[in-house]
Enzyme design. Structure first.
Site, PDB file in Angstrom:
ATOM      1  N   GLY A  61       0.835  -1.208   0.000  1.00 48.91           N
ATOM      2  CA  GLY A  61       0.000   0.000   0.000  1.00 48.91           C
ATOM      3  C   GLY A  61       0.861   1.245   0.000  1.00 48.91           C
ATOM      4  N   GLY A  87       4.204   0.725   2.065  1.00 51.72           N
ATOM      5  CA  GLY A  87       5.018  -0.354   1.496  1.00 51.72           C
ATOM      6  C   GLY A  87       5.635   0.058   0.169  1.00 51.72           C
ATOM      7  N   ASN A 146       0.640  -0.455  12.658  1.00 49.49           N
ATOM      8  CA  ASN A 146       0.171   0.055  13.955  1.00 49.49           C
ATOM      9  C   ASN A 146      -0.887  -0.834  14.596  1.00 49.49           C
ATOM     10  OD1 ASN A 146       1.544   2.508  14.574  1.00 49.49           O
ATOM     11  ND2 ASN A 146       0.543   3.476  12.830  1.00 49.49           N
ATOM     12  N   HIS A 194       4.824   4.543  20.335  1.00 48.96           N
ATOM     13  CA  HIS A 194       4.436   5.315  19.148  1.00 48.96           C
ATOM     14  C   HIS A 194       2.951   5.673  19.243  1.00 48.96           C
ATOM     15  CE1 HIS A 194       4.650   6.862  15.166  1.00 48.96           C
ATOM     16  NE2 HIS A 194       3.884   5.945  14.629  1.00 48.96           N
TER      17      HIS A 194
HETATM   18  N1  LIG Z   1       4.969   3.002  12.502  1.00 45.78           N
HETATM   19  C1  LIG Z   1       4.767   4.079  11.773  1.00 45.78           C
HETATM   20  O1  LIG Z   1       5.480   5.058  11.902  1.00 45.78           O
HETATM   21  C2  LIG Z   1       3.669   4.102  10.735  1.00 45.78           C
HETATM   22  C3  LIG Z   1       3.555   5.174   9.842  1.00 45.78           C
HETATM   23  C4  LIG Z   1       2.578   5.119   8.838  1.00 45.78           C
HETATM   24  C5  LIG Z   1       1.713   4.017   8.766  1.00 45.78           C
HETATM   25  N2  LIG Z   1       1.827   3.039   9.690  1.00 45.78           N
HETATM   26  C6  LIG Z   1       0.954   1.869   9.669  1.00 45.78           C
HETATM   27  O2  LIG Z   1       1.343   1.011   8.590  1.00 45.78           O
HETATM   28  C7  LIG Z   1       0.207   0.261   8.150  1.00 45.78           C
HETATM   29  C8  LIG Z   1       0.073   0.414   6.634  1.00 45.78           C
HETATM   30  O3  LIG Z   1      -0.227   1.747   6.298  1.00 45.78           O
HETATM   31  P1  LIG Z   1      -0.444   2.153   4.770  1.00 45.78           P
HETATM   32  O4  LIG Z   1      -0.619   3.610   4.742  1.00 45.78           O
HETATM   33  O5  LIG Z   1       0.600   1.515   3.919  1.00 45.78           O
HETATM   34  O6  LIG Z   1      -1.851   1.432   4.469  1.00 45.78           O
HETATM   35  P2  LIG Z   1      -2.424   0.974   3.062  1.00 45.78           P
HETATM   36  O7  LIG Z   1      -3.864   0.641   3.278  1.00 45.78           O
HETATM   37  O8  LIG Z   1      -2.068   1.934   2.005  1.00 45.78           O
HETATM   38  O9  LIG Z   1      -1.621  -0.397   2.764  1.00 45.78           O
HETATM   39  C9  LIG Z   1      -1.752  -1.535   3.536  1.00 45.78           C
HETATM   40  C10 LIG Z   1      -1.721  -2.721   2.588  1.00 45.78           C
HETATM   41  O10 LIG Z   1      -1.714  -3.941   3.325  1.00 45.78           O
HETATM   42  C11 LIG Z   1      -2.337  -4.900   2.498  1.00 45.78           C
HETATM   43  N3  LIG Z   1      -2.663  -6.113   3.251  1.00 45.78           N
HETATM   44  C12 LIG Z   1      -3.695  -6.318   4.093  1.00 45.78           C
HETATM   45  N4  LIG Z   1      -3.629  -7.587   4.559  1.00 45.78           N
HETATM   46  C13 LIG Z   1      -2.528  -8.166   4.024  1.00 45.78           C
HETATM   47  C14 LIG Z   1      -1.917  -9.450   4.138  1.00 45.78           C
HETATM   48  N5  LIG Z   1      -2.444 -10.401   4.910  1.00 45.78           N
HETATM   49  N6  LIG Z   1      -0.787  -9.687   3.428  1.00 45.78           N
HETATM   50  C15 LIG Z   1      -0.253  -8.729   2.642  1.00 45.78           C
HETATM   51  N7  LIG Z   1      -0.788  -7.493   2.506  1.00 45.78           N
HETATM   52  C16 LIG Z   1      -1.914  -7.228   3.181  1.00 45.78           C
HETATM   53  C17 LIG Z   1      -3.544  -4.149   1.949  1.00 45.78           C
HETATM   54  O11 LIG Z   1      -4.089  -4.789   0.794  1.00 45.78           O
HETATM   55  C18 LIG Z   1      -2.928  -2.788   1.629  1.00 45.78           C
HETATM   56  O12 LIG Z   1      -2.480  -2.699   0.286  1.00 45.78           O
HETATM   57  C19 LIG Z   1      -0.983   0.802   8.951  1.00 45.78           C
HETATM   58  O13 LIG Z   1      -1.224  -0.017  10.066  1.00 45.78           O
HETATM   59  C20 LIG Z   1      -0.508   2.173   9.420  1.00 45.78           C
HETATM   60  O14 LIG Z   1      -1.172   2.598  10.591  1.00 45.78           O
HETATM   61  C21 LIG Z   1       2.787   3.051  10.657  1.00 45.78           C
END
Ligand SMILES: NC(=O)c1ccc[n+]([C@@H]2O[C@H](COP(=O)([O-])OP(=O)(O)OC[C@H]3O[C@@H](n4cnc5c(N)ncnc54)[C@H](O)[C@@H]3O)[C@@H](O)[C@H]2O)c1
Length: 307
Positions: A11, A14, A120, A175
């Site tokens: 997403g 990633g 998260n 966080h």
């Molecule tokens: N730690 C940090 O600093 C930080 C910062 C930003 C986002 N995040 C977290 O990272 C996560 C992802 O955020 P994002 O903006 O990329 O979200 P996003 O929705 O753009 O992408 C997440 C992806 O995960 C995929 N997915 C779901 N289940 C899956 C599985 N079993 N196997 C493989 N892929 C799968 C979805 O299809 C989607 O494409 C969220 O939980 C967000 O809160 C953390």
């Protein structure tokens, strides 16, 4: 032999991580997502960008975890981001299932990988990654502190009109909105932050840093921040593969450090080819200790709900 990094979840975070990593040319990349065609399309698009920037790596997208075999690093970004009004903790149970599956599927064919977790609520998801993978604790690291510190650095640079390169900040703790920006240890070209910014301005920057993720979520309306989180992950992956012994704030497994046990929590860690090589302990004031302890309580509650 070339290094290999697998990114689970293609997403926003990633795919942006893949972009920042491709710029660094440090590893072949595999992007895995459950959405059909999406990781394949993004990987091909990125591969087609490489001639323009002159980087020779392979980028593969797949819905199949088999292609992640023998990864040096596995980056977990799979899971839901929060929506406006949600806290990171609201994602706990949904994302726990996703992370559990992603870790089980990757660790069996990459038993020596180092896991960098982004999903998260971060500290609880890093804890879950450790328990599910059963790798040694130095091989699981959560990304939070580089991002939170970078936000604080950006706000100070805006306020003082000084290069971001001169600004050093250390944000510790969980966080979440209880994170602990260590103003006493932060500085601008060696000048303590507390001597260069008036008290009220510094307090406002600390507050904005704590709520930095939420500020972006409210502006975007759908999804959360991705450029800054992704480049923070890329910096960690680079420090590991190049064995840089880089000290950064990150979420690491604590076994007594800072008076905390069996928890993932944001602390200064040294990153090298074996993952977390060392955890540094600051001498803290009573106020800092109490702020960290209240942040740790929130993380511990999340972890308890997963047991
Ligand atoms: N730690 C940090 O600093 C930080 C910062 C930003 C986002 N995040 C977290 O990272 C996560 C992802 O955020 P994002 O903006 O990329 O979200 P996003 O929705 O753009 O992408 C997440 C992806 O995960 C995929 N997915 C779901 N289940 C899956 C599985 N079993 N196997 C493989 N892929 C799968 C979805 O299809 C989607 O494409 C969220 O939980 C967000 O809160 C953390």
């Amino acid at each position: 032999m070339k290094n290999k990094i697998s990114i689970i979840g293609a997403g926003m975070t990633g795919s942006t991580t893949a972009h920042w990593l491709a710029e660094r040319e440090i590893a072949d990349l595999v992007l895995v997502d459950i959405l059909e065609g999406m990781p394949q399309g993004k990987a091909l698009d990125l591969q087609e960008a490489l001639p323009v920037i002159g980087k020779d790596i392979k980028v593969i997208g797949s819905n199949d975890y088999l292609l992640t075999a023998d990864s040096d690093i596995v980056i977990i970004t799979a899971g839901l981001p929060r929506k406006p009004g949600m806290s990171r903790d609201d994602l706990l149970f949904t994302n726990a299932e996703i992370v559990r599956y992603a870790v089980m599927e990757t660790v069996k064919s990459s038993p020596n990988a180092i896991f960098i977790v982004l999903t998260n609520p971060l500290d609880a998801m890093a804890y879950l990654t450790l328990k599910v993978s059963q790798v040694s604790p130095n091989r699981v690291i959560g990304q939070a502190g580089i991002l939170d510190s970078a936000r604080m650095r950006a706000f100070i640079a805006m306020e003082l009109n000084v290069s971001v390169e001169n600004i050093h900040c250390y944000v510790l703790g969980g966080h979440g909105d209880e994170m602990v920006p260590l103003t006493r240890a932060s500085n601008v070209a060696g000048i303590p932050l507390e001597n260069i910014l008036p008290q009220d301005k510094l307090a406002a920057i600390v507050d904005r840093t704590r709520k930095g993720g939420g500020e972006i979520v409210s502006l975007l309306k759908t999804g959360s921040a991705f450029y800054a989180p992704a480049v923070s992950v890329a910096q960690m992956a680079e420090a590991i593969l190049k064995d840089k012994h880089l000290i950064v704030p990150a979420s690491a497994y604590l076994d007594g450090q800072y008076g905390l046990k069996d928890i993932f929590f944001g602390v200064p860690v040294q990153l090298g080819r074996n993952g977390v090589e060392k955890i540094f302990e600051y001498e803290l004031t009573d106020a800092e200790k109490s702020a960290l302890s209240s942040s740790a309580q929130g993380v511990a509650e999340n972890i308890a709900k997963l047991r």
